[in-house]
Scaffold this motif. Structure first.
Motif, PDB file in Angstrom:
ATOM      1  N   TYR A  47       0.777  -1.234   0.000  1.00  0.00           N
ATOM      2  CA  TYR A  47       0.000   0.000   0.000  1.00  0.00           C
ATOM      3  C   TYR A  47       0.809   1.285   0.000  1.00  0.00           C
ATOM      4  O   TYR A  47       0.275   2.343  -0.335  1.00  0.00           O
ATOM      5  CB  TYR A  47      -0.950   0.007   1.202  1.00  0.00           C
ATOM      6  N   LEU A  53       0.881   2.864  -3.356  1.00  0.00           N
ATOM      7  CA  LEU A  53      -0.364   3.567  -3.685  1.00  0.00           C
ATOM      8  C   LEU A  53      -0.391   4.957  -3.047  1.00  0.00           C
ATOM      9  O   LEU A  53      -0.896   5.918  -3.647  1.00  0.00           O
ATOM     10  CB  LEU A  53      -1.565   2.752  -3.215  1.00  0.00           C
ATOM     11  N   GLN A  82       1.804   7.069  -5.147  1.00  0.00           N
ATOM     12  CA  GLN A  82       1.085   7.394  -6.374  1.00  0.00           C
ATOM     13  C   GLN A  82       0.098   8.542  -6.148  1.00  0.00           C
ATOM     14  O   GLN A  82      -0.086   9.404  -7.009  1.00  0.00           O
ATOM     15  CB  GLN A  82       0.363   6.148  -6.882  1.00  0.00           C
ATOM     16  N   PRO A 138      -5.449   7.671   1.109  1.00  0.00           N
ATOM     17  CA  PRO A 138      -4.207   6.897   1.128  1.00  0.00           C
ATOM     18  C   PRO A 138      -3.254   7.234   2.282  1.00  0.00           C
ATOM     19  O   PRO A 138      -2.474   6.388   2.711  1.00  0.00           O
ATOM     20  CB  PRO A 138      -3.562   7.234  -0.227  1.00  0.00           C
ATOM     21  N   SER A 155       0.276  -4.212  -6.429  1.00  0.00           N
ATOM     22  CA  SER A 155      -0.957  -3.535  -6.003  1.00  0.00           C
ATOM     23  C   SER A 155      -1.393  -2.480  -7.017  1.00  0.00           C
ATOM     24  O   SER A 155      -2.584  -2.343  -7.324  1.00  0.00           O
ATOM     25  CB  SER A 155      -0.765  -2.892  -4.630  1.00  0.00           C
ATOM     26  N   ILE A 156      -0.426  -1.730  -7.552  1.00  0.00           N
ATOM     27  CA  ILE A 156      -0.735  -0.732  -8.581  1.00  0.00           C
ATOM     28  C   ILE A 156      -1.270  -1.427  -9.829  1.00  0.00           C
ATOM     29  O   ILE A 156      -2.221  -0.956 -10.460  1.00  0.00           O
ATOM     30  CB  ILE A 156       0.533   0.090  -8.899  1.00  0.00           C
ATOM     31  N   ALA A 197      -4.889  -2.489  -8.965  1.00  0.00           N
ATOM     32  CA  ALA A 197      -5.772  -1.319  -8.867  1.00  0.00           C
ATOM     33  C   ALA A 197      -6.047  -0.719 -10.243  1.00  0.00           C
ATOM     34  O   ALA A 197      -7.160  -0.251 -10.516  1.00  0.00           O
ATOM     35  CB  ALA A 197      -5.157  -0.277  -7.937  1.00  0.00           C
ATOM     36  N   LYS A 208      -9.341  -1.984  -3.066  1.00  0.00           N
ATOM     37  CA  LYS A 208      -8.277  -2.164  -2.072  1.00  0.00           C
ATOM     38  C   LYS A 208      -8.514  -3.430  -1.247  1.00  0.00           C
ATOM     39  O   LYS A 208      -7.567  -4.136  -0.893  1.00  0.00           O
ATOM     40  CB  LYS A 208      -8.219  -0.940  -1.141  1.00  0.00           C
TER      41      LYS A 208
END
Length: 395
Positions: free
Chosen positions: A26, A29, A32, A156, A223-224, A227, A233
Protein backbone atom coordinates in the motif's frame (compact mmCIF):
# COMPACT_ATOMS: atom_id res chain seq x y z
CA UNK A 1 16.15 -26.07 31.89
CA UNK A 2 15.83 -23.43 29.17
CA UNK A 3 12.29 -22.11 28.64
CA UNK A 4 11.50 -20.90 25.12
CA UNK A 5 10.04 -17.34 25.19
CA UNK A 6 7.50 -18.46 22.60
CA UNK A 7 5.02 -15.59 22.76
CA UNK A 8 7.64 -12.86 22.85
CA UNK A 9 9.44 -14.27 19.81
CA UNK A 10 6.15 -14.97 18.03
CA UNK A 11 4.90 -11.47 18.85
CA UNK A 12 8.01 -9.92 17.33
CA UNK A 13 7.55 -11.88 14.11
CA UNK A 14 3.86 -10.90 14.11
CA UNK A 15 4.59 -7.17 14.18
CA UNK A 16 7.67 -7.35 11.95
CA UNK A 17 5.78 -9.02 9.12
CA UNK A 18 2.64 -7.00 9.81
CA UNK A 19 4.71 -3.96 8.86
CA UNK A 20 5.58 -5.61 5.56
CA UNK A 21 1.89 -6.44 5.08
CA UNK A 22 0.87 -2.81 5.50
CA UNK A 23 3.89 -1.20 3.82
CA UNK A 24 4.71 -3.29 0.73
CA UNK A 25 1.23 -3.50 -0.85
CA UNK A 26 0.00 0.00 0.00
CA UNK A 27 2.85 2.48 0.42
CA UNK A 28 3.30 2.58 -3.36
CA UNK A 29 -0.36 3.57 -3.69
CA UNK A 30 0.26 6.37 -1.18
CA UNK A 31 3.23 7.56 -3.25
CA UNK A 32 1.09 7.39 -6.37
CA UNK A 33 -1.45 9.67 -4.64
CA UNK A 34 1.37 12.22 -4.23
CA UNK A 35 1.84 12.15 -8.04
CA UNK A 36 5.21 10.43 -8.00
CA UNK A 37 6.18 8.76 -11.29
CA UNK A 38 6.76 5.01 -11.67
CA UNK A 39 10.53 5.64 -11.59
CA UNK A 40 10.22 7.75 -8.42
CA UNK A 41 8.11 5.06 -6.74
CA UNK A 42 10.56 2.35 -7.76
CA UNK A 43 13.49 4.46 -6.52
CA UNK A 44 11.87 5.16 -3.15
CA UNK A 45 10.74 1.58 -2.58
CA UNK A 46 14.13 0.25 -3.66
CA UNK A 47 15.73 1.93 -0.63
CA UNK A 48 14.39 -0.97 1.43
CA UNK A 49 16.46 -3.34 -0.71
CA UNK A 50 19.45 -1.00 -1.04
CA UNK A 51 19.92 -0.75 2.72
CA UNK A 52 19.49 -4.49 3.09
CA UNK A 53 22.42 -4.86 0.69
CA UNK A 54 25.00 -3.76 3.26
CA UNK A 55 23.13 -2.90 6.47
CA UNK A 56 22.62 -6.48 7.73
CA UNK A 57 26.29 -7.31 7.10
CA UNK A 58 27.39 -4.42 9.31
CA UNK A 59 24.92 -5.33 12.06
CA UNK A 60 25.73 -9.04 11.77
CA UNK A 61 29.45 -8.30 12.05
CA UNK A 62 28.89 -6.09 15.11
CA UNK A 63 26.69 -8.73 16.76
CA UNK A 64 29.16 -11.56 16.06
CA UNK A 65 32.16 -9.59 17.37
CA UNK A 66 30.69 -7.77 20.36
CA UNK A 67 27.82 -10.04 21.36
CA UNK A 68 25.38 -7.11 21.71
CA UNK A 69 22.63 -8.64 19.63
CA UNK A 70 19.66 -7.36 21.64
CA UNK A 71 21.09 -3.86 21.94
CA UNK A 72 21.25 -3.65 18.14
CA UNK A 73 17.70 -5.01 17.74
CA UNK A 74 16.34 -2.41 20.17
CA UNK A 75 18.33 0.45 18.64
CA UNK A 76 17.03 -0.56 15.23
CA UNK A 77 13.45 -0.36 16.51
CA UNK A 78 13.91 3.15 17.91
CA UNK A 79 15.56 4.71 14.86
CA UNK A 80 13.33 2.92 12.31
CA UNK A 81 10.31 4.40 14.08
CA UNK A 82 11.90 7.86 14.06
CA UNK A 83 12.72 7.59 10.34
CA UNK A 84 9.19 6.58 9.43
CA UNK A 85 7.67 9.35 11.53
CA UNK A 86 9.27 11.88 9.16
CA UNK A 87 6.90 10.78 6.37
CA UNK A 88 4.04 12.65 8.09
CA UNK A 89 5.74 15.93 7.10
CA UNK A 90 7.45 15.04 3.82
CA UNK A 91 6.14 14.99 0.25
CA UNK A 92 9.23 15.78 -1.87
CA UNK A 93 11.47 13.13 -3.41
CA UNK A 94 14.92 14.10 -1.98
CA UNK A 95 13.73 14.34 1.64
CA UNK A 96 11.64 11.18 1.32
CA UNK A 97 14.68 9.32 -0.03
CA UNK A 98 16.64 10.26 3.09
CA UNK A 99 13.81 9.23 5.43
CA UNK A 100 13.33 5.95 3.56
CA UNK A 101 17.06 5.23 3.71
CA UNK A 102 17.14 5.79 7.49
CA UNK A 103 14.07 3.60 8.01
CA UNK A 104 15.45 0.82 5.80
CA UNK A 105 19.01 0.89 7.20
CA UNK A 106 17.89 0.30 10.77
CA UNK A 107 14.77 -1.78 10.07
CA UNK A 108 16.86 -4.22 8.00
CA UNK A 109 19.22 -4.75 10.94
CA UNK A 110 16.74 -6.63 13.08
CA UNK A 111 15.42 -9.71 11.29
CA UNK A 112 18.71 -11.58 10.60
CA UNK A 113 19.65 -11.12 14.28
CA UNK A 114 16.20 -12.19 15.48
CA UNK A 115 16.49 -15.30 13.27
CA UNK A 116 19.78 -16.28 14.94
CA UNK A 117 18.29 -15.42 18.37
CA UNK A 118 15.32 -17.69 17.64
CA UNK A 119 17.52 -20.62 16.59
CA UNK A 120 19.66 -20.16 19.71
CA UNK A 121 16.55 -20.21 21.91
CA UNK A 122 15.32 -23.32 20.10
CA UNK A 123 18.68 -25.07 20.55
CA UNK A 124 18.22 -28.66 19.42
CA UNK A 125 14.45 -28.30 19.04
CA UNK A 126 14.58 -26.50 15.70
CA UNK A 127 11.39 -28.16 14.59
CA UNK A 128 9.55 -25.47 16.57
CA UNK A 129 10.90 -22.71 14.31
CA UNK A 130 7.86 -22.90 12.02
CA UNK A 131 5.56 -22.57 15.05
CA UNK A 132 7.25 -19.26 15.89
CA UNK A 133 7.68 -17.98 12.31
CA UNK A 134 4.05 -18.81 11.52
CA UNK A 135 2.96 -15.78 13.56
CA UNK A 136 4.82 -13.55 11.13
CA UNK A 137 2.60 -14.84 8.34
CA UNK A 138 -0.49 -14.29 10.50
CA UNK A 139 0.64 -10.73 11.21
CA UNK A 140 1.08 -10.12 7.49
CA UNK A 141 -2.45 -11.34 6.74
CA UNK A 142 -4.02 -9.24 9.51
CA UNK A 143 -2.16 -6.14 8.32
CA UNK A 144 -2.75 -6.56 4.60
CA UNK A 145 -6.47 -7.26 5.01
CA UNK A 146 -6.98 -4.61 7.67
CA UNK A 147 -5.07 -1.93 5.79
CA UNK A 148 -6.92 -2.70 2.56
CA UNK A 149 -10.27 -2.33 4.32
CA UNK A 150 -9.13 0.94 5.93
CA UNK A 151 -8.01 2.37 2.58
CA UNK A 152 -11.36 1.57 0.97
CA UNK A 153 -12.88 3.99 3.51
CA UNK A 154 -10.03 6.44 4.20
CA UNK A 155 -7.60 8.44 2.02
CA UNK A 156 -4.21 6.90 1.13
CA UNK A 157 -2.45 8.84 3.91
CA UNK A 158 -4.07 6.44 6.39
CA UNK A 159 -1.38 3.91 5.51
CA UNK A 160 1.11 6.10 7.39
CA UNK A 161 -0.84 5.76 10.63
CA UNK A 162 -1.20 2.00 10.26
CA UNK A 163 2.53 1.49 9.58
CA UNK A 164 3.52 3.85 12.41
CA UNK A 165 1.42 1.92 14.91
CA UNK A 166 2.94 -1.37 13.81
CA UNK A 167 6.47 0.02 14.19
CA UNK A 168 5.57 0.97 17.77
CA UNK A 169 4.58 -2.66 18.30
CA UNK A 170 7.95 -3.85 16.92
CA UNK A 171 9.77 -1.57 19.36
CA UNK A 172 7.71 -2.75 22.34
CA UNK A 173 8.40 -6.42 21.53
CA UNK A 174 12.10 -5.69 21.02
CA UNK A 175 12.33 -4.33 24.58
CA UNK A 176 11.03 -7.61 26.07
CA UNK A 177 12.92 -10.16 23.95
CA UNK A 178 15.46 -12.02 26.13
CA UNK A 179 19.04 -12.68 25.07
CA UNK A 180 20.44 -16.22 25.12
CA UNK A 181 24.04 -17.45 24.73
CA UNK A 182 24.89 -18.59 21.20
CA UNK A 183 24.95 -22.34 20.64
CA UNK A 184 28.48 -23.73 20.29
CA UNK A 185 29.38 -25.53 17.06
CA UNK A 186 32.40 -27.70 16.40
CA UNK A 187 33.20 -25.57 13.33
CA UNK A 188 32.61 -22.29 15.15
CA UNK A 189 35.92 -20.78 13.96
CA UNK A 190 35.56 -21.70 10.26
CA UNK A 191 36.40 -18.54 8.24
CA UNK A 192 33.44 -17.13 6.37
CA UNK A 193 35.51 -16.78 3.19
CA UNK A 194 36.17 -20.51 3.24
CA UNK A 195 32.44 -21.17 3.53
CA UNK A 196 31.62 -18.85 0.63
CA UNK A 197 34.14 -20.62 -1.62
CA UNK A 198 32.07 -23.80 -1.48
CA UNK A 199 30.29 -24.15 -4.87
CA UNK A 200 26.95 -25.09 -3.25
CA UNK A 201 27.05 -22.00 -1.01
CA UNK A 202 28.01 -19.61 -3.82
CA UNK A 203 25.35 -21.10 -6.10
CA UNK A 204 22.65 -20.87 -3.44
CA UNK A 205 23.47 -17.24 -2.71
CA UNK A 206 23.40 -16.40 -6.43
CA UNK A 207 20.10 -18.26 -6.85
CA UNK A 208 18.60 -16.39 -3.89
CA UNK A 209 19.73 -13.14 -5.52
CA UNK A 210 17.87 -14.17 -8.68
CA UNK A 211 14.70 -15.13 -6.79
CA UNK A 212 14.54 -11.76 -5.04
CA UNK A 213 15.24 -9.92 -8.31
CA UNK A 214 12.30 -11.85 -9.78
CA UNK A 215 10.08 -10.57 -6.95
CA UNK A 216 11.18 -6.92 -7.33
CA UNK A 217 8.35 -5.83 -9.63
CA UNK A 218 5.84 -7.81 -7.57
CA UNK A 219 6.60 -6.00 -4.31
CA UNK A 220 6.68 -2.54 -5.91
CA UNK A 221 3.96 -2.67 -8.56
CA UNK A 222 1.60 -5.60 -7.95
CA UNK A 223 -0.96 -3.54 -6.00
CA UNK A 224 -0.73 -0.73 -8.58
CA UNK A 225 -1.13 -3.37 -11.32
CA UNK A 226 -4.30 -4.75 -9.70
CA UNK A 227 -5.77 -1.32 -8.87
CA UNK A 228 -5.20 -0.22 -12.46
CA UNK A 229 -7.38 -3.11 -13.63
CA UNK A 230 -10.31 -2.29 -11.37
CA UNK A 231 -9.56 -4.34 -8.24
CA UNK A 232 -10.67 -2.64 -5.00
CA UNK A 233 -8.28 -2.16 -2.07
CA UNK A 234 -10.08 -4.93 -0.19
CA UNK A 235 -9.66 -7.28 -3.17
CA UNK A 236 -5.99 -6.33 -3.39
CA UNK A 237 -5.61 -7.14 0.30
CA UNK A 238 -7.46 -10.44 -0.13
CA UNK A 239 -5.11 -11.53 -2.91
CA UNK A 240 -2.02 -10.62 -0.88
CA UNK A 241 -3.49 -12.52 2.07
CA UNK A 242 -4.19 -15.55 -0.10
CA UNK A 243 -0.51 -15.70 -0.96
CA UNK A 244 0.44 -15.72 2.71
CA UNK A 245 -2.18 -18.38 3.50
CA UNK A 246 -0.53 -20.53 0.83
CA UNK A 247 2.81 -19.78 2.50
CA UNK A 248 1.45 -20.92 5.89
CA UNK A 249 0.09 -24.13 4.37
CA UNK A 250 3.49 -24.90 2.88
CA UNK A 251 5.24 -24.18 6.19
CA UNK A 252 2.97 -26.75 7.80
CA UNK A 253 3.75 -29.33 5.11
CA UNK A 254 7.50 -28.75 4.89
CA UNK A 255 8.52 -31.58 7.24
CA UNK A 256 6.52 -34.05 5.14
CA UNK A 257 7.88 -32.61 1.90
CA UNK A 258 11.49 -32.66 3.12
CA UNK A 259 11.19 -36.31 4.12
CA UNK A 260 10.07 -37.17 0.61
CA UNK A 261 12.14 -34.76 -1.50
CA UNK A 262 15.72 -33.50 -1.33
CA UNK A 263 16.62 -29.87 -0.67
CA UNK A 264 17.71 -29.54 -4.30
CA UNK A 265 14.42 -30.94 -5.64
CA UNK A 266 12.37 -28.58 -3.47
CA UNK A 267 14.39 -25.57 -4.63
CA UNK A 268 14.06 -26.57 -8.29
CA UNK A 269 10.28 -26.81 -7.88
CA UNK A 270 10.20 -23.38 -6.21
CA UNK A 271 12.11 -21.68 -9.03
CA UNK A 272 10.00 -23.43 -11.68
CA UNK A 273 6.87 -22.15 -9.92
CA UNK A 274 8.31 -18.63 -9.95
CA UNK A 275 8.88 -18.79 -13.72
CA UNK A 276 5.21 -19.61 -14.24
CA UNK A 277 3.93 -17.26 -11.55
CA UNK A 278 5.39 -14.06 -12.97
CA UNK A 279 4.34 -14.86 -16.52
CA UNK A 280 0.76 -15.33 -15.30
CA UNK A 281 1.00 -12.20 -13.16
CA UNK A 282 1.90 -10.03 -16.12
CA UNK A 283 -0.41 -11.42 -18.77
CA UNK A 284 -3.39 -12.78 -16.82
CA UNK A 285 -4.45 -9.89 -14.60
CA UNK A 286 -7.90 -9.60 -16.20
CA UNK A 287 -8.84 -13.01 -14.77
CA UNK A 288 -9.52 -13.24 -11.04
CA UNK A 289 -9.04 -17.02 -11.25
CA UNK A 290 -5.57 -16.56 -12.72
CA UNK A 291 -4.67 -14.09 -9.97
CA UNK A 292 -5.81 -16.65 -7.40
CA UNK A 293 -3.43 -19.20 -8.94
CA UNK A 294 -0.68 -16.57 -9.00
CA UNK A 295 -1.02 -15.98 -5.27
CA UNK A 296 -1.31 -19.67 -4.41
CA UNK A 297 2.08 -20.14 -6.07
CA UNK A 298 3.49 -17.82 -3.40
CA UNK A 299 3.49 -20.87 -1.15
CA UNK A 300 6.32 -22.25 -3.29
CA UNK A 301 8.08 -19.07 -4.47
CA UNK A 302 8.40 -17.75 -0.92
CA UNK A 303 7.24 -20.33 1.65
CA UNK A 304 9.07 -23.48 0.55
CA UNK A 305 11.93 -21.46 -0.97
CA UNK A 306 12.58 -19.43 2.18
CA UNK A 307 12.27 -22.39 4.55
CA UNK A 308 14.76 -24.33 2.41
CA UNK A 309 17.22 -21.48 1.95
CA UNK A 310 17.27 -20.34 5.57
CA UNK A 311 17.76 -23.91 6.80
CA UNK A 312 20.70 -24.38 4.44
CA UNK A 313 22.27 -21.08 5.51
CA UNK A 314 21.80 -21.92 9.18
CA UNK A 315 23.59 -25.26 8.63
CA UNK A 316 26.32 -24.12 6.23
CA UNK A 317 27.36 -21.08 8.34
CA UNK A 318 27.99 -22.63 11.79
CA UNK A 319 28.75 -21.02 15.15
CA UNK A 320 30.00 -17.44 15.11
CA UNK A 321 29.53 -17.29 11.34
CA UNK A 322 25.75 -17.66 11.65
CA UNK A 323 25.02 -13.97 12.14
CA UNK A 324 27.01 -13.05 9.05
CA UNK A 325 25.58 -15.99 7.13
CA UNK A 326 22.01 -14.85 7.76
CA UNK A 327 23.07 -11.27 7.01
CA UNK A 328 24.63 -12.33 3.70
CA UNK A 329 21.49 -14.25 2.79
CA UNK A 330 19.39 -11.19 3.59
CA UNK A 331 21.66 -8.66 1.88
CA UNK A 332 22.47 -10.61 -1.28
CA UNK A 333 18.92 -11.83 -1.86
CA UNK A 334 16.41 -9.38 -0.36
CA UNK A 335 18.98 -6.58 -0.60
CA UNK A 336 20.93 -6.75 -3.88
CA UNK A 337 18.44 -8.94 -5.73
CA UNK A 338 15.41 -6.99 -4.55
CA UNK A 339 17.15 -3.69 -5.35
CA UNK A 340 17.93 -4.75 -8.90
CA UNK A 341 14.40 -6.02 -9.46
CA UNK A 342 12.80 -2.87 -8.03
CA UNK A 343 14.97 -0.47 -10.05
CA UNK A 344 14.60 -2.36 -13.32
CA UNK A 345 10.84 -2.57 -12.90
CA UNK A 346 10.72 1.17 -12.23
CA UNK A 347 12.52 1.74 -15.55
CA UNK A 348 10.45 -0.68 -17.61
CA UNK A 349 6.96 -0.27 -16.13
CA UNK A 350 5.86 2.77 -18.17
CA UNK A 351 7.75 1.91 -21.38
CA UNK A 352 7.37 -1.88 -21.55
CA UNK A 353 4.12 -2.33 -19.66
CA UNK A 354 3.26 -4.83 -16.94
CA UNK A 355 3.34 -7.92 -19.15
CA UNK A 356 6.93 -7.58 -20.28
CA UNK A 357 8.11 -6.28 -16.91
CA UNK A 358 6.84 -9.43 -15.20
CA UNK A 359 8.21 -11.54 -18.07
CA UNK A 360 11.63 -10.13 -17.16
CA UNK A 361 10.94 -11.22 -13.57
CA UNK A 362 10.30 -14.71 -14.91
CA UNK A 363 13.68 -14.71 -16.64
CA UNK A 364 15.40 -13.96 -13.32
CA UNK A 365 13.64 -16.97 -11.83
CA UNK A 366 14.87 -19.10 -14.73
CA UNK A 367 18.46 -18.00 -14.04
CA UNK A 368 18.03 -19.11 -10.41
CA UNK A 369 16.65 -22.47 -11.54
CA UNK A 370 19.77 -23.03 -13.68
CA UNK A 371 22.08 -22.21 -10.76
CA UNK A 372 20.35 -24.69 -8.46
CA UNK A 373 20.22 -27.38 -11.16
CA UNK A 374 23.94 -27.06 -11.94
CA UNK A 375 25.60 -26.51 -8.57
CA UNK A 376 23.32 -27.30 -5.63
CA UNK A 377 23.89 -31.05 -5.74
CA UNK A 378 22.38 -33.74 -3.50
CA UNK A 379 25.44 -33.49 -1.21
CA UNK A 380 25.45 -34.23 2.48
CA UNK A 381 22.67 -35.57 4.67
CA UNK A 382 23.11 -32.51 6.91
CA UNK A 383 21.64 -30.32 4.20
CA UNK A 384 18.39 -32.25 4.29
CA UNK A 385 18.24 -33.10 7.99
CA UNK A 386 18.47 -29.46 9.02
CA UNK A 387 15.71 -28.59 6.57
CA UNK A 388 13.53 -31.23 8.22
CA UNK A 389 14.21 -29.86 11.68
CA UNK A 390 13.56 -26.27 10.65
CA UNK A 391 10.32 -26.89 8.84
CA UNK A 392 8.39 -29.19 11.15
CA UNK A 393 4.66 -28.42 10.98
CA UNK A 394 2.47 -26.63 13.44
CA UNK A 395 0.37 -29.26 15.24
Amino acid sequence: MHVLPYWRLSGYYFFYFAFIGAFSPYFGLYLQSLDFSAWDIGLLMSQMQLMRLFGPNLWGWLADHFGRRMAIIRLAGVIALAGFTAFFWLDKLPAMLVAMAVLAFFWSAALPLVETLTFDHLREDRGRYSRVRLWGSIGFIVAVMGTGAVLDLAPPVAVLWVCWGILVGILVLATVLPEVPSVHHAQATQPIGQILRQPRVAALMAACFSMSAAHGAFYVFYSIHLAGHGYSKTEVGALWSLGVLAEIAVFMLMARLSRRFSLRSILLACFAAAILRFLLMGWGVESVAVMVVVQLLHGLTFGAYHASAIAAVNDWFPGRAQGRGQALYSSLSFGAGGLLGALISGLTWDDWGAGWTFALSSSFAFAGWLLVWRWVREGSAADISDLKKTSDPVP
